[in-house]
Design an enzyme around this catalytic site. Structure first.
Site, PDB file in Angstrom:
ATOM      1  N   GLU A 363       1.194  22.365  26.234  1.00  9.68           N
ATOM      2  CA  GLU A 363       2.136  21.574  27.029  1.00  9.68           C
ATOM      3  C   GLU A 363       1.798  21.698  28.513  1.00  9.68           C
ATOM      4  O   GLU A 363       1.678  22.816  29.024  1.00  9.68           O
ATOM      5  CB  GLU A 363       3.562  22.062  26.749  1.00  9.68           C
ATOM      6  CG  GLU A 363       3.976  21.778  25.313  1.00  9.68           C
ATOM      7  CD  GLU A 363       5.136  22.642  24.821  1.00  9.68           C
ATOM      8  OE1 GLU A 363       5.842  23.247  25.644  1.00  9.68           O
ATOM      9  OE2 GLU A 363       5.325  22.707  23.585  1.00  9.68           O
ATOM     10  N   GLU A 394       5.591  22.801  19.351  1.00  8.08           N
ATOM     11  CA  GLU A 394       4.813  24.036  19.143  1.00  8.08           C
ATOM     12  C   GLU A 394       4.198  24.124  17.743  1.00  8.08           C
ATOM     13  O   GLU A 394       3.108  24.676  17.582  1.00  8.08           O
ATOM     14  CB  GLU A 394       5.687  25.269  19.429  1.00  8.08           C
ATOM     15  CG  GLU A 394       5.876  25.581  20.903  1.00  8.08           C
ATOM     16  CD  GLU A 394       6.864  24.662  21.613  1.00  8.08           C
ATOM     17  OE1 GLU A 394       7.577  23.903  20.919  1.00  8.08           O
ATOM     18  OE2 GLU A 394       6.929  24.696  22.847  1.00  8.08           O
ATOM     19  N   PHE A 420       8.617  30.755  23.020  1.00  5.17           N
ATOM     20  CA  PHE A 420       8.563  29.437  22.364  1.00  5.17           C
ATOM     21  C   PHE A 420       7.742  29.472  21.071  1.00  5.17           C
ATOM     22  O   PHE A 420       7.810  28.561  20.254  1.00  5.17           O
ATOM     23  CB  PHE A 420       7.967  28.372  23.299  1.00  5.17           C
ATOM     24  CG  PHE A 420       8.667  28.242  24.628  1.00  5.17           C
ATOM     25  CD1 PHE A 420       9.916  28.820  24.853  1.00  5.17           C
ATOM     26  CD2 PHE A 420       8.072  27.533  25.673  1.00  5.17           C
ATOM     27  CE1 PHE A 420      10.551  28.705  26.080  1.00  5.17           C
ATOM     28  CE2 PHE A 420       8.706  27.411  26.893  1.00  5.17           C
ATOM     29  CZ  PHE A 420       9.938  28.005  27.110  1.00  5.17           C
ATOM     30  N   HIS A 463      13.422  33.721  27.875  1.00  5.52           N
ATOM     31  CA  HIS A 463      12.149  33.626  28.600  1.00  5.52           C
ATOM     32  C   HIS A 463      11.692  35.009  29.049  1.00  5.52           C
ATOM     33  O   HIS A 463      11.025  35.137  30.059  1.00  5.52           O
ATOM     34  CB  HIS A 463      12.294  32.747  29.846  1.00  5.52           C
ATOM     35  CG  HIS A 463      12.403  31.288  29.583  1.00  5.52           C
ATOM     36  ND1 HIS A 463      13.465  30.725  28.938  1.00  5.52           N
ATOM     37  CD2 HIS A 463      11.574  30.253  29.887  1.00  5.52           C
ATOM     38  CE1 HIS A 463      13.296  29.412  28.860  1.00  5.52           C
ATOM     39  NE2 HIS A 463      12.163  29.092  29.422  1.00  5.52           N
TER      40      HIS A 463
END
Ligand SMILES: Cc1ncc(C[n+]2csc(CCOP(=O)(O)OP(=O)(O)O)c2C)c(N)n1
Length: 660
Positions: A363, A394, A420, A463
């Site tokens: 990405e 993904e 992710f 994250h």
């Protein structure tokens, strides 16, 4: 084409192939009932016209990805009867030596990239194989078989989005047998034509009679022509019936008798037999063919059931091949001051230059050069074909890497944040990691996944995680956690040379760290710890950004007369047991420091190994420093209370140094 216009030889060929599949499935069911092998089997009776029709339209070099209901596809691909029957019967003589079985066999040498026991998972793999065909300009088409239920899977959707965007030479054949295991598809999906589900994706969709091999052949012929012309994927809904139960142990208590009756009435093998008579084929010819098929399949069943089981001594083999050895890059050695991020960029640049089979995608990776700038300028230099952006998908990223790797590319894919990866772990754990073992060592999935992880001020609970232990648990994967610009560069180059799937967890916190980096010259192999500091009082094992904190702690401790060694383990798989053993022998006291939380963290594995191998040598138990078992908040004041630091490592080491 009207029946009368079809050459009888064409119909006879289709009949022979479909009958072979039917007889094969009948024998398999009998063998299973006789306990000739173990486990569930998903048979394709009633659906024979689909693979037989599809393969009649494909070229010999084309590829197929099937599901657990894939015996018909395997036979249509030309996988020899004996080797297929033996695999289904879990025998040493099977096409995968009994490691794939009925539901997960593979035979790329016959164009069958594999079955799949995970619904929808073959789609990204097929898209990756199609990517390899496109990048390599091989002219190949990839056909992926899925069920109607699989049209609801995320992986299916992601693969379709990817295939439409890249105009990949992909033909999706959805075998709509009306049932998703025990639930009618019509109860779940509010559209009558499953092919209509792809309209919004910009993909051509058609629905055909999946009981008719000629209708399937014609639809696949059109789709393959479109794919070869560069016009992208097609979705074909082949409407058919499941003649038998979902699997051998399914009593079909949920299935109305009328549905079973209509499946019987539509039996494609019997329909084709009637068409043979209409086309002028005599009963004698048909009977002769039927006898010939029965003899061949019966012989395969007999041979398989008397074949030996795989030798148990080989059960450990073929998880991985040996890690990539050190070698020569063929590039002149030089040294440059680079940031960690730029060192990764330079490794990618050099691999793209050195190996035409390397492709880099993820990405924002292409045009923008990555959200951290790590892939900047690579697309300009190597073109949109080899360095490109991916949809936010993904499963498509990781799964396509598996398919592309199977087909000879060296994908180096980026997952923007380690967190992710969790939405697509199937493709790493159930797919990439399995290829070598299931194929008995005949095939591998050499791909590299780059991601970054860890907590930094402001990074939220989704994250911030450090997930290396999760993947280090998986046999078949190699796991690296570089802590310096040099290692970020060298370990990536080693990873690209490796024949097995490698996941590199880069450290976002270190992307701006600078160091003189040696480039070119000798290439490192995969594996091997690095002693960052010698010391005789205790050893601190660490990896990733925590290594820096450990070094800082060791330097402070030295001022207080405590001499701590710091070992950067770098690779968690393969793990450098020798370096661990040597440091234990020298110090007899061990501290493991990592950023991940402690329970199930990789420090637990190290402590267990040391306990098992060096118990008598230790002067104190192995101690660990890591985050407590909490989520990671973005607020720096809270993060500071949780994450390991030089100060917390120092305190733990100081206690350990005097512990009895
Ligand atoms: C990801 C995943 N979810 C659930 C299952 C359990 N399962 C196995 S087969 C199946 C039905 C799939 O239906 P469909 O795609 O229509 O294929 P069919 O079995 O009819 O060939 C399910 C739910 C699985 N194997 N994988």
């Amino acid at each position: 084409m009207a029946v009368s216009q079809l050459a009888s030889t064409e119909l006879l060929d289709a009949y022979r192939s479909m009958l072979t599949v039917r007889r094969f499935e009948e024998r398999v069911l009998e063998l299973r009932r006789a306990d000739a092998f173990a486990g569930s089997i998903h048979l394709c009776a009633g659906q024979e016209a689909v693979p037989v029709g599809a393969l009649a339209a494909l070229d010999p070099g084309d590829r197929v990805v099937a599901t657990y209901r894939g015996h018909g596809w395997a036979l249509a691909c030309g996988v020899p009867l004996d080797a297929l029957m033996a695999e289904v019967c879990q025998r040493a003589t099977g096409v995968n030596g009994g490691r794939g079985g009925s539901a997960h066999l593979m035979a790329p040498e016959f164009g069958l990239l594999g079955e799949n026991s995970i619904v929808g998972a073959g789609m990204p793999i097929g898209a990756g194989a199609a990517l390899a065909a496109q990048v390599g300009e091989t002219g190949r088409v990839v056909a992926v078989s899925i069920g109607d239920g699989a049209t609801s899977q995320g992986a299916t959707h992601e693969a379709l989005v990817f295939a439409a965007y890249r105009k990949l030479p992909l033909v999706v054949v959805c075998e709509n047998n009306g049932w998703s295991e025990m639930t009618p598809i019509a109860r779940i999906v509010p559209v009558a034509d499953l092919s209509a589900r792809v309209a919004g994706l910009g993909i051509a969709g058609v629905s055909v009679d999946g009981n008719d091999p000629i209708a399937v052949r014609d639809a696949v012929t059109d789709a393959a022509a479109r794919a070869r012309a560069g016009d992208g994927p097609t979705f074909i809904e082949a409407r058919c019936h499941r003649l038998w139960a979902h699997y051998n142990g399914d009593a079909e208590h949920y299935r109305p008798a009328a549905d079973r009756d209509s499946a019987q009435a539509a039996d494609p093998v019997m329909s084709l037999r009637r068409r043979l008579a209409e086309a002028g084929v005599t009963e004698g010819q048909v009977a002769g063919l039927e006898h010939e098929v029965a003899v061949r399949v019966d012989a395969a069943a007999r041979t398989a059931s008397s074949a030996p089981a795989p030798d148990a001594a080989g059960a450990h083999a073929h998880v991985n091949v040996a890690p990539a050895a050190a070698g020569d890059t063929g590039e002149p050695p030089e040294e440059r001051e680079l940031t960690y991020g730029k060192a990764v960029n330079e490794a990618l640049r050099r691999e793209l230059a050195a190996r035409p089979e390397v492709v880099v995608y993820g990405e924002d990776v292409g045009h923008a050069g990555g959200i951290f700038g790590v892939t900047r300028s690579l697309q300009e230099e190597f073109g949109e074909r080899r360095v490109f952006d991916m949809p936010i998908a993904e499963s498509a990223i990781l799964g396509s890497a598996v398919g592309a790797a199977l087909e000879g590319l060296r994908p180096v894919v980026e997952i923007m944040w380690g967190d992710f990866m969790l939405v697509a772990l199937d493709q790493l754990i159930n797919q990439a990691a399995n290829v070598r073992y299931v194929s008995g060592g005949q095939h591998g999935a050499p791909l590299v996944v780059r991601t970054q992880q860890g907590a930094t001020p402001g990074s939220c609970a989704q994250h911030s995680q450090s997930l290396e232990a999760l993947l280090a648990h998986i046999p078949g994967l190699r796991i690296g956690v570089p802590s310096t610009p040099q290692d970020a560069h060298s370990m990536l180059r080693a990873a690209v040379a490796d024949e097995d799937p490698v996941v590199l967890f880069e450290a976002r916190a270190l992307y701006q760290h600078k160091q003189k980096v040696k480039l070119g010259g000798r290439r490192e192999g995969v594996g091997g710890a690095r002693i960052r500091r010698e010391g005789g009082d205790l050893a601190i094992f660490s990896w990733g950004p925590t290594v820096l904190a450990a070094e800082k702690a060791a330097n402070t401790l030295a001022g207080r007369g405590i001499d701590a060694a710091v070992v950067d383990l770098r690779w968690l798989a393969p793990l450098d047991d020798e370096a661990i053993g040597a440091a234990v022998q020298r110090t007899n006291r061990v501290l493991v420091a990592h950023e991940a939380n402690l329970t199930g963290g990789f420090g637990a594995e190290i402590a267990a190994r040391i306990g098992e191998r060096h118990f008598g040598d230790l002067d104190a138990p192995v101690r660990r420093v890591g985050a407590p078992d909490v989520r990671i908040p973005p607020t720096p004041a809270l993060q500071g209370a949780l994450l390991p630091s030089a100060a917390s490592i120092e305190r733990a080491a100081e206690r350990l140094a005097v512990e009895d």
